[in-house]
Design a protein around this motif. Structure first.
Motif, PDB file in Angstrom:
ATOM      1  N   THR A 206       1.064  -1.157  -0.159  1.00  0.00           N
ATOM      2  CA  THR A 206      -0.442   0.039   0.136  1.00  0.00           C
ATOM      3  C   THR A 206       1.174   1.265   0.165  1.00  0.00           C
ATOM      4  N   MET A 207       0.668   2.309  -0.621  1.00  0.00           N
ATOM      5  CA  MET A 207       1.274   3.619  -0.142  1.00  0.00           C
ATOM      6  C   MET A 207       1.416   4.385   1.273  1.00  0.00           C
ATOM      7  N   ALA A 208       2.656   4.388   1.266  1.00  0.00           N
ATOM      8  CA  ALA A 208       3.436   4.882   2.189  1.00  0.00           C
ATOM      9  C   ALA A 208       2.180   5.726   2.995  1.00  0.00           C
ATOM     10  N   GLY A 209       1.543   6.543   4.125  1.00  0.00           N
ATOM     11  CA  GLY A 209       0.592   7.068   4.350  1.00  0.00           C
ATOM     12  C   GLY A 209      -0.829   7.118   4.467  1.00  0.00           C
ATOM     13  N   SER A 210      -1.659   5.977   3.835  1.00  0.00           N
ATOM     14  CA  SER A 210      -2.365   5.684   3.023  1.00  0.00           C
ATOM     15  C   SER A 210      -2.921   4.552   4.312  1.00  0.00           C
ATOM     16  N   GLN A 211      -4.205   4.670   4.507  1.00  0.00           N
ATOM     17  CA  GLN A 211      -4.728   3.842   5.255  1.00  0.00           C
ATOM     18  C   GLN A 211      -5.690   2.416   4.774  1.00  0.00           C
ATOM     19  N   MET A 212      -5.156   1.470   5.037  1.00  0.00           N
ATOM     20  CA  MET A 212      -5.129  -0.263   4.735  1.00  0.00           C
ATOM     21  C   MET A 212      -6.992   0.152   4.476  1.00  0.00           C
ATOM     22  N   PRO A 213      -7.412  -0.224   3.535  1.00  0.00           N
ATOM     23  CA  PRO A 213      -8.959  -0.262   3.208  1.00  0.00           C
ATOM     24  C   PRO A 213      -9.682  -1.110   3.674  1.00  0.00           C
ATOM     25  N   GLY A 214     -10.997  -1.288   4.132  1.00  0.00           N
ATOM     26  CA  GLY A 214     -11.985  -2.236   4.557  1.00  0.00           C
ATOM     27  C   GLY A 214     -11.667  -3.503   4.473  1.00  0.00           C
ATOM     28  N   TRP A 215     -11.542  -3.431   2.552  1.00  0.00           N
ATOM     29  CA  TRP A 215     -11.365  -4.184   2.402  1.00  0.00           C
ATOM     30  C   TRP A 215     -10.797  -5.450   2.327  1.00  0.00           C
ATOM     31  N   MET A 216      -9.126  -4.734   2.663  1.00  0.00           N
ATOM     32  CA  MET A 216      -7.954  -5.845   2.525  1.00  0.00           C
ATOM     33  C   MET A 216      -8.003  -5.869   4.033  1.00  0.00           C
ATOM     34  N   THR A 217      -8.285  -5.278   4.771  1.00  0.00           N
ATOM     35  CA  THR A 217      -8.333  -5.892   6.460  1.00  0.00           C
ATOM     36  C   THR A 217      -9.308  -7.299   6.240  1.00  0.00           C
ATOM     37  N   PHE A 218     -10.681  -7.452   5.469  1.00  0.00           N
ATOM     38  CA  PHE A 218     -12.137  -8.796   5.322  1.00  0.00           C
ATOM     39  C   PHE A 218     -10.480  -9.809   5.077  1.00  0.00           C
ATOM     40  N   MET A 219     -10.958  -9.351   3.680  1.00  0.00           N
ATOM     41  CA  MET A 219     -10.041 -10.558   3.124  1.00  0.00           C
ATOM     42  C   MET A 219      -8.230 -11.008   3.938  1.00  0.00           C
ATOM     43  N   ILE A 220      -7.534 -10.279   4.466  1.00  0.00           N
ATOM     44  CA  ILE A 220      -6.560 -10.516   5.323  1.00  0.00           C
ATOM     45  C   ILE A 220      -7.228 -11.325   6.217  1.00  0.00           C
ATOM     46  N   GLY A 221      -8.093 -10.942   6.922  1.00  0.00           N
ATOM     47  CA  GLY A 221      -9.021 -11.518   8.471  1.00  0.00           C
ATOM     48  C   GLY A 221      -8.968 -13.115   7.746  1.00  0.00           C
ATOM     49  N   ALA A 222      -9.727 -13.685   6.037  1.00  0.00           N
ATOM     50  CA  ALA A 222     -10.454 -14.362   6.121  1.00  0.00           C
ATOM     51  C   ALA A 222      -8.929 -15.160   5.486  1.00  0.00           C
ATOM     52  N   MET A 223      -8.289 -14.705   5.422  1.00  0.00           N
ATOM     53  CA  MET A 223      -6.821 -15.301   4.604  1.00  0.00           C
ATOM     54  C   MET A 223      -6.017 -16.634   5.578  1.00  0.00           C
ATOM     55  N   ALA A 224      -5.820 -15.666   7.045  1.00  0.00           N
ATOM     56  CA  ALA A 224      -5.907 -15.772   8.447  1.00  0.00           C
ATOM     57  C   ALA A 224      -6.888 -17.768   8.949  1.00  0.00           C
ATOM     58  N   GLY A 225      -8.475 -16.869   8.697  1.00  0.00           N
ATOM     59  CA  GLY A 225      -9.461 -17.781   8.798  1.00  0.00           C
ATOM     60  C   GLY A 225      -9.175 -19.165   7.979  1.00  0.00           C
ATOM     61  N   VAL A 226      -8.619 -19.128   7.074  1.00  0.00           N
ATOM     62  CA  VAL A 226      -8.469 -20.878   6.525  1.00  0.00           C
ATOM     63  C   VAL A 226      -7.194 -21.054   7.026  1.00  0.00           C
ATOM     64  N   VAL A 227      -5.996 -20.925   7.247  1.00  0.00           N
ATOM     65  CA  VAL A 227      -4.709 -21.371   7.789  1.00  0.00           C
ATOM     66  C   VAL A 227      -5.143 -22.021   8.893  1.00  0.00           C
ATOM     67  N   THR A 228      -6.628 -20.773   9.961  1.00  0.00           N
ATOM     68  CA  THR A 228      -6.892 -21.878  11.180  1.00  0.00           C
ATOM     69  C   THR A 228      -7.210 -22.760  11.390  1.00  0.00           C
ATOM     70  N   VAL A 229      -8.478 -23.238  10.724  1.00  0.00           N
ATOM     71  CA  VAL A 229      -8.868 -24.204  10.127  1.00  0.00           C
ATOM     72  C   VAL A 229      -8.733 -25.293  10.006  1.00  0.00           C
ATOM     73  N   TYR A 230      -7.454 -25.449   8.934  1.00  0.00           N
ATOM     74  CA  TYR A 230      -7.369 -26.589   9.058  1.00  0.00           C
ATOM     75  C   TYR A 230      -6.596 -27.375  10.215  1.00  0.00           C
ATOM     76  N   THR A 231      -5.453 -25.852  10.776  1.00  0.00           N
ATOM     77  CA  THR A 231      -4.399 -26.930  11.576  1.00  0.00           C
ATOM     78  C   THR A 231      -4.680 -26.811  13.222  1.00  0.00           C
ATOM     79  N   THR A 232      -6.348 -26.438  13.427  1.00  0.00           N
ATOM     80  CA  THR A 232      -6.816 -26.729  14.434  1.00  0.00           C
ATOM     81  C   THR A 232      -7.615 -27.733  14.841  1.00  0.00           C
ATOM     82  N   MET A 233      -8.725 -28.068  13.282  1.00  0.00           N
ATOM     83  CA  MET A 233      -9.303 -28.800  12.915  1.00  0.00           C
ATOM     84  C   MET A 233     -10.188 -30.037  14.112  1.00  0.00           C
ATOM     85  N   PRO A 234      -9.078 -31.122  14.539  1.00  0.00           N
ATOM     86  CA  PRO A 234      -8.380 -31.702  15.256  1.00  0.00           C
ATOM     87  C   PRO A 234      -9.021 -31.677  16.628  1.00  0.00           C
ATOM     88  N   PHE A 235      -8.750 -30.997  17.266  1.00  0.00           N
ATOM     89  CA  PHE A 235      -9.002 -30.349  18.938  1.00  0.00           C
ATOM     90  C   PHE A 235     -10.071 -29.687  18.868  1.00  0.00           C
TER      91      PHE A 235
END
Length: 303
Positions: A206-235
Motif C-alpha cells: 500500500t502507499m505510504a501514509g495511506s490507511q488500509m481499506p476495509g476490504w483488504m482488512t476483511f480479506m487478510i482476516g479471511a485468509m488467516a481464518g483458512v490457515v486456522t481451520v486446517y491446523t486446528t480442526m482435530p482439537f
C-alpha cells in the motif's frame, strides 16, 4: 505508518494499547461475528455428531435443508444466545489479552516478530478458553444436540444451564476444558500470527501514509481464518465430542476420546465438519478483524 493501529497510537499519544478500548472493541466484534456466522457453526457441530452413527453421513447442504424443513430457520440458531454472549466476552478477553501480551513481547524498537506474535496469540487463546469459551461452548453444544431430539429437553438457554448444572454440577459447564484450551490456544496463535504476517505483507504493497481499506482488512482476516481451520480442526472435533450429552458415559478424558475417534472412525474424522467451519472462519476472520479495527479507534477516543 499506514494502519488503524497508527490511528489509535495518535489518539493515545503513545504505543501502548488501552485495555478497556480493546475489551469494548473486541466484545462488539465478537457479538456481531457470532450472530452472522452461527448457522455455519450449528451445521459444523451437527456434522461432528452425525459421524458417530453408521450410515448417517451427510453433507452440510443436505443437513441444512433437513434442519430448515424440520425446524425452520430457527433450527439453525439453537443455542445462539449462549454463543453470542460467550463470543462477545471471549473476543473482548482475546483482544485485550493479545494486546497486553503483544505490548510485553515487543522489542526495543516496538516491533513484534512472528514467533512472538504467535506466543501472544497462544496466551490470549488460553485466557479466553478459561474465562469464557468452555462454558459457552458446552451450553451451545448440548443445546444443538438436544434440539435434534424428537422432544427437546431444554426449553431455552436459562433452562438448559440449570439442567446441566443440576445433572452434572458446576463442573459440567467445564467439561472438555482441556481440548478447548488446546483449540483456543492454537486458534489464537495461528490466527493472530497469520493475520499479523499477511497484514505486514499487505502494508508493503500500500502507499505510504495511506490507511488500509476495509476490504483488504476483511480479506487478510479471511485468509488467516483458512490457515486456522486446517491446523486446528482435530482439537475442535475432540472438543465437540467431549461436550456432547453422552460424553460423560462414553469418554474417560480427551485423550480417550481422541483415541476412540482414531481407532473407530479413522484419522479423517478429525476433519469432520471442515467445510462449514471453513466457511464460518473465513467470514469470522474477515468480520471480527474488520469490526475490531474500525471500532477500536472510536472506543479509544472516548476513553
Amino acid at each position: 505508518m499506514t494502519t488503524t493501529a497508527t490511528t489509535s497510537n495518535k489518539i493515545k499519544g503513545k504505543g501502548k494499547e488501552q485495555p478497556l478500548a480493546s475489551l469494548l472493541a473486541g466484545a462488539t466484534a465478537g457479538g456481531v461475528e457470532s450472530f452472522v456466522t452461527f448457522p455455519l457453526e450449528s451445521l459444523k457441530t451437527q456434522l461432528q455428531f452425525s459421524s458417530r452413527v453408521v450410515g448417517t453421513a451427510k453433507g452440510p447442504i443436505q443437513l441444512a435443508r433437513e434442519t430448515i424443513a424440520q425446524r425452520g430457520i430457527s433450527g439453525l440458531y439453537a443455542g445462539v444466545t449462549a454463543v453470542v454472549i460467550g463470543n462477545a466476552v471471549k473476543a473482548g478477553v482475546r483482544f485485550t489479552s493479545y494486546d497486553q501480551f503483544k505490548s510485553l513481547l515487543k522489542n526495543d524498537e516496538g516491533k513484534l516478530s512472528a514467533p512472538r506474535s504467535m506466543l501472544a496469540g497462544l496466551g490470549a487463546g488460553m485466557m479466553e478458553a478459561i474465562i469464557a469459551v468452555t462454558p459457552s461452548e458446552t451450553i451451545k453444544t448440548k443445546m444443538i444436540e438436544d434440539s435434534k431430539r424428537a422432544t427437546p429437553r431444554f426449553k431455552g438457554m436459562t433452562h438448559g444451564v440449570r439442567t446441566i448444572i443440576a445433572d452434572e454440577g458446576w463442573l459440567g459447564l467445564y467439561r472438555g476444558v482441556g481440548p478447548v484450551m488446546l483449540r483456543q490456544g492454537a486458534n489464537s496463535a495461528v490466527r493472530f500470527s497469520s493475520y499479523s504476517t499477511f497484514k505486514q505483507l499487505a502494508q508493503g504493497s500500500t502507499m505510504a501514509g495511506s490507511q488500509m481499506p476495509g476490504w483488504m482488512t476483511f480479506m487478510i482476516g479471511a485468509m488467516a481464518g483458512v490457515v486456522t481451520v486446517y491446523t486446528t480442526m482435530p482439537f475442535d472435533v475432540v472438543k465437540t465430542r467431549m461436550q456432547s450429552l453422552e460424553a460423560k458415559a462414553e469418554y474417560r478424558n480427551a485423550l480417550h476420546c481422541a483415541y476412540r475417534i482414531f481407532t473407530e472412525e479413522g484419522v479423517l474424522k478429525f476433519w469432520k465438519g471442515t467445510v462449514p467451519r471453513l466457511g464460518r472462519l473465513i467470514m469470522s476472520g474477515g468480520i471480527i478483524f474488520t469490526v475490531y479495527e474500525k471500532t477500536y479507534p472510536v472506543a479509544a477516543s472516548f476513553l
